[in-house]
Design an enzyme around this catalytic site. Structure first.
Site, mmCIF file in Angstrom:
data_model
loop_
_atom_site.group_PDB
_atom_site.id
_atom_site.type_symbol
_atom_site.label_atom_id
_atom_site.label_comp_id
_atom_site.label_asym_id
_atom_site.label_seq_id
_atom_site.Cartn_x
_atom_site.Cartn_y
_atom_site.Cartn_z
ATOM 1 N N TYR A 136 50.810 30.831 42.844
ATOM 2 C CA TYR A 136 51.841 30.952 44.135
ATOM 3 C C TYR A 136 50.986 32.313 44.952
ATOM 4 O O TYR A 136 51.187 31.982 46.359
ATOM 5 C CB TYR A 136 53.073 31.322 43.818
ATOM 6 C CG TYR A 136 53.984 31.394 44.900
ATOM 7 C CD1 TYR A 136 53.807 30.863 46.226
ATOM 8 C CD2 TYR A 136 55.358 31.353 44.762
ATOM 9 C CE1 TYR A 136 54.561 30.740 47.256
ATOM 10 C CE2 TYR A 136 56.494 31.260 45.697
ATOM 11 C CZ TYR A 136 56.051 30.828 47.089
ATOM 12 O OH TYR A 136 56.853 30.870 48.074
ATOM 13 N N ASP A 188 59.871 36.156 54.397
ATOM 14 C CA ASP A 188 60.668 35.127 53.814
ATOM 15 C C ASP A 188 60.864 35.571 52.519
ATOM 16 O O ASP A 188 61.743 35.037 51.762
ATOM 17 C CB ASP A 188 59.995 33.770 53.882
ATOM 18 C CG ASP A 188 59.899 33.070 55.344
ATOM 19 O OD1 ASP A 188 60.891 33.755 56.261
ATOM 20 O OD2 ASP A 188 59.144 32.302 55.832
ATOM 21 N N ASP A 218 50.236 24.325 33.185
ATOM 22 C CA ASP A 218 50.517 25.718 33.192
ATOM 23 C C ASP A 218 52.152 25.779 33.098
ATOM 24 O O ASP A 218 52.474 26.709 32.417
ATOM 25 C CB ASP A 218 50.091 26.394 34.575
ATOM 26 C CG ASP A 218 48.527 26.641 34.470
ATOM 27 O OD1 ASP A 218 47.929 26.215 33.483
ATOM 28 O OD2 ASP A 218 47.938 26.937 35.624
ATOM 29 N N ASP A 243 19.041 45.045 13.499
ATOM 30 C CA ASP A 243 19.131 45.426 12.179
ATOM 31 C C ASP A 243 19.588 44.205 11.303
ATOM 32 O O ASP A 243 19.165 43.836 10.163
ATOM 33 C CB ASP A 243 20.046 46.303 11.594
ATOM 34 C CG ASP A 243 19.670 47.806 12.414
ATOM 35 O OD1 ASP A 243 18.356 47.855 12.512
ATOM 36 O OD2 ASP A 243 20.413 48.499 12.859
ATOM 37 N N ASP A 246 12.922 45.370 13.828
ATOM 38 C CA ASP A 246 13.133 46.599 13.516
ATOM 39 C C ASP A 246 12.032 47.269 12.566
ATOM 40 O O ASP A 246 11.979 46.855 11.210
ATOM 41 C CB ASP A 246 14.452 46.820 12.740
ATOM 42 C CG ASP A 246 14.933 48.487 12.591
ATOM 43 O OD1 ASP A 246 13.894 49.297 12.843
ATOM 44 O OD2 ASP A 246 15.804 48.679 12.227
ATOM 45 N N ASP A 278 13.444 50.070 9.048
ATOM 46 C CA ASP A 278 14.864 50.389 8.937
ATOM 47 C C ASP A 278 15.235 51.297 7.684
ATOM 48 O O ASP A 278 14.615 51.113 6.802
ATOM 49 C CB ASP A 278 15.620 48.932 8.736
ATOM 50 C CG ASP A 278 17.118 49.132 8.740
ATOM 51 O OD1 ASP A 278 17.718 49.451 9.551
ATOM 52 O OD2 ASP A 278 17.611 48.600 7.464
#
Length: 616
Positions: free
Chosen positions: A512, A499, A401, A238, A110, A113
Site C-alpha cells: 500500500y 485522507d 501475501d 583453507d 594456500d 597452511d
C-alpha cells in the site's frame, strides 16, 4: 573435467607441492623466515616463509602453456600462464576477456597452511590446492571444485580427490572405523563458548587442536577426527580442497545449522563449517549445536515437521495443498494441517475431483500438471491442528501475501515460512507453482537460507499488535479528512491533514505504501516509512525514520473517529483520545528462501508484469 584435463592439473599440482616443500624445508630454519613482510591480500600477516612458498606457486603456474586464475592469500587474485602474469579482478576479467585471453581453470591455493607451526616445527603444516574449471564466463563456486590436493609437509601424507571419483590418501582409498555416537567421538577444530557448544564438548570423548585448518579438516577423510568444526569461520582458501576430499571419502560437511555450503570462491569469503565422518553422527552434532536455537530447522526426514496452511477461498489452492500433503507424507515427514483446511479437504466431493482438475486445464497449465494425478485418499483429520497451536519446524503457506499476513497474525510462536504463490503478485512469497518440485528438493537438501523481516509493534492503550507490512489510519467515513500530529522520539515532525496515514516496514514498502507514493526500501534497511495519504498540503512528503525510533501519532480533531487497520487483517476504532505508539517489534518473521534473488530483480519481475487476476 575430462581425463586429459584431470591428468594435466594433477601433474601441475604435484609439481607445485614438490617445489613449495623444497622451499619450506630450505628456509624454515632461517632467522628471517618468521619476519613480517606485509599485510596479505586476505588481511592477515605475511611472513617471509609465506612469500617463499607463494613464489613457487606463481612460478609453476606462470610457466604453464595455458592461462589460469590464481586465488592465493598473499597476492590475492592473478591471471597467469604462457610466461605472463598480472593482478586482476577475476569477475571483471571473465566479462572482458576475448577467447584468446580466456582462462581455463581457477586454482585456489594456500601455499602454507599452518605458518606458525612450520616456523616452530610443530608437526602439522602443509599446502592446500583446489581446482575448478571455468564455464560460461562465470566464477565457479565452492561446490564447483573438481580437484583437491593437500600435502602435510611434516608427515608426508598426501590427500587428494577428484569430484565423483573418490578420495585417496597416499594413493590408496581411505578406510576407517565409523563412530556414530558423540560420546565416542574425537573432535578437532576451533570453537566458541556458546552454551550449546559447551554442552556438546562435555559429551565428547576427546578434543584436539593443532593449528592447521586444511590438514585437520582432511583428517576426517581417514578417521583421525570423527568431527571437525570451525565456528569462527574458515577462509575459503583453507577449506576448498579439504571439503572435496572429505566429501569424496564419505564425510558430511555443512554449516552450523546443517545446510550445504554454497559460497563464492574469493579471498575474503569465510564460512562456519561442521563436518562429521557419517550422517548419523552429523545429525546428532548439528542437533546439539542448535539445542537452544528457536529458529533452527532440522532438515532430516526423521526429525523435520512441516505445517500446511492454504487460502480457503480458492479451490486451486485447496487442491494443491492436498498434493503438497501427499508429497510430504510419502517422504516420511511429520505434518500438521491447519484445521479449517483439513475440514475442507475431507468435505470435498471425491466424485467431482476429476472435473475440478479438468476445469483447471487450459487456464492454469502449471497447476494442472501438478494436480492431474491427484487422488484424495488421506484422512486429513489425522493431521488437523489449530494454527495457533502449530509448533512445526517450517510452515508452508499456499496463497498470496494476504495468506501469509493472516497466518503470522494467528501464530503463537515464530515459525519460518516457505511460501508458494497462489495469489496475484505474491511479493512475500518464495516460489511459483511451476518451480515447486525443484525448490522442495532444494529445501530438503539444505540448499536454503533464512531471511529475517522486521515487524512494527503498535500500542493502543494496553493492547499490543504487530504488523509485517503496514498499519494504516484512515477515515471512518469516506471523503472525510483527518488531522494528524506525528512525533518521532518526542519531537513533532509534522502536523497535517490527509485522507489517511500509512506507517510501513521495508517489507511493506512494496505494498500500500508504494501505491501511496512511498519509496521502495530494501528489507535489510533498518527503517520505518511514514506515508501521508493524499495530504492537503503540497510540502508534505513521505518520511523515512530509524526503526529504533519511538513514533507517536495522534488525531487532533476532537470527536472525529478513524479506523486503525493492521496488515489488512485487523480493524480497530480510534479517536482523538488515543495516542498510538509505534516501535520495532521484538518478534521477527523468518522466510525460507531457496533462490538468492535480489530485491531489485524481484521488484522488476513482480511489479512490471501485467497480472491476470484470478477472481474465482
Amino acid at each position: 573435467m575430462i581425463d586429459t584435463e584431470i591428468e594435466k592439473c594433477r601433474e601441475i599440482s604435484y609439481k607445485i607441492m614438490e617445489q613449495v616443500e623444497i622451499a619450506i624445508k630450505a628456509h624454515q630454519n632461517e632467522n628471517e623466515a618468521g619476519e613480517f613482510i606485509k599485510i596479505g591480500a586476505d588481511g592477515t600477516d605475511t611472513k617471509k616463509i609465506d612469500e617463499y612458498a607463494e613464489k613457487e606457486v606463481v612460478d609453476v603456474l606462470k610457466s604453464c602453456d595455458f592461462l589460469s586464475y590464481l586465488i592465493s592469500e598473499e597476492i590475492g587474485e592473478m591471471k597467469l600462464g604462457k610466461n605472463s602474469l598480472k593482478s586482476v579482478n577475476i569477475i571483471e576479467d571473465l566479462k572482458n576477456s576475448d577467447d584468446l585471453q580466456k582462462a581455463k581453470f581457477v586454482f585456489v591455493i594456500d601455499p602454507l597452511d599452518g605458518t606458525a607451526n612450520a616456523l616452530k616445527r610443530i608437526p602439522a603444516y602443509g599446502i592446500s590446492i583446489a581446482i575448478a574449471k571455468i564455464k560460461e564466463r562465470k566464477l565457479p563456486r565452492l561446490e564447483d571444485i573438481q580437484m583437491g590436493f593437500i600435502k602435510d609437509f611434516y608427515s608426508g601424507d598426501l590427500y587428494e580427490a577428484v569430484k565423483n571419483k573418490g578420495a585417496k590418501i597416499n594413493f590408496k582409498k581411505p578406510s576407517y572405523g565409523i563412530i556414530t555416537t558423540v560420546e565416542k567421538a574425537t573432535l578437532g577444530g576451533y570453537i566458541n563458548l556458546e552454551e550449546d557448544v559447551f554442552n556438546l564438548l562435555k559429551g565428547i570423548r576427546r578434543m584436539r587442536l593443532i593449528g592447521s585448518v586444511a590438514i585437520e579438516f582432511a583428517y576426517l577423510s581417514q578417521g583421525k577426527y570423527d568431527i571437525f568444526m570451525d565456528l569462527r569461520g574458515s577462509r575459503i582458501l583453507d577449506i576448498a580442497a579439504a571439503k572435496l576430499i572429505v566429501e569424496e571419502s564419505g564425510a558430511i560437511i555443512t554449516d552450523k545449522e546443517g545446510r550445504n555450503l554454497r559460497n563464492d570462491l574469493n579471498i575474503y569469503e569465510k564460512v562456519v563449517i561442521v563436518g562429521s565422518t557419517n550422517k548419523s553422527l552429523h545429525r546428532k552434532v548439528i542437533k546439539e549445536l542448535n539445542r537452544s536455537n528457536k529458529n533452527f530447522i532440522s532438515l532430516h526426514c526423521q526429525d523435520i515437521s512441516i505445517g500446511i496452511v492454504s487460502r480457503l477461498d480458492s479451490v486451486d489452492s485447496i487442491l494443491f495443498s492436498a498434493k503438497v500433503i501427499d508429497d510430504l507424507i510419502k517422504r516420511g515427514i511429520k505434518i500438521k494441517v491447519e484445521k479449517a483446511l483439513s475440514d475442507l479437504l475431507n468435505d470435498l466431493n471425491k466424485t467431482y475431483i476429476e472435473d475440478m482438475i479438468e476445469d483447471i486445464h487450459g487456464r492454469n497449465e502449471p497447476l494442472y500438471n501438478q494436480l492431474k494425478d491427484l487422488e484424495l485418499k488421506n484422512d486429513y483429520s489425522k493431521y488437523s491442528l489449530k494454527l495457533s497451536k502449530f509448533d512445526t519446524d517450517i510452515l508452508f503457506t499456499l496463497g498470496g501475501d494476504g495468506t501469509i499476513l493472516n497466518t503470522i497474525r494467528q501464530l503463537s510462536s515464530a515459525i519460518p515460512i516457505f511460501a508458494v504463490n497462489m495469489g496475484t503478485v505474491g511479493f512475500l512469497t518464495e516460489i511459483e507453482i511451476e518451480d515447486y518440485d525443484e525448490n522442495l528438493e532444494k529445501l530438503l537438501k539444505g540448499e536454503y537460507y533464512r531471511e529475517k523481516r522486521s515487524q512494527v509493534k503498535v500500542s493502543r492503550g494496553r493492547r499490543l499488535f504487530s504488523a509485517l507490512n503496514e498499519i494504516v489510519i484512515m477515515t471512518e467515513k469516506p471523503a472525510k479528512m483527518l488531522h494528524f500530529e506525528v512525533k518521532v522520539d518526542g519531537d513533532i515532525i509534522e502536523r497535517f491533514r490527509a485522507d489517511g496515514l500509512i506507517l510501513a516496514t521495508p517489507s511493506g514498502s512494496t505494498a500500500y505504501s508504494m501505491s501511496a507514493g512511498g519509496p521502495i526500501v530494501d528489507p535489510k534497511v533498518s527503517a520505518f516509512l511514514i506515508i501521508p495519504i493524499c495530504p492537503y498540503k503540497l510540502g508534505i512528503r513521505p518520511f523515512v525514520v530509524s526503526d529504533k525510533s519511538d513514533i507517536r501519532i495522534k488525531l487532533l480533531k476532537k470527536y472525529k473517529k478513524a479506523v486503525l487497520v493492521i496488515d489488512g487483517q485487523t480493524n480497530l476504532e480510534i479517536d482523538d483520545s488515543n495516542e498510538i505508539q509505534f516501535t520495532k517489534s521484538q518478534r521477527d518473521v523468518y522466510f525460507i528462501r531457496t533462490d538468492r534473488k535480489e530485491l531489485y530483480q524481484k521488484v522488476k519481475e513482480k511489479l512490471t508484469e501485467d497480472y491476470n487476476y484470478n477472481l474465482q
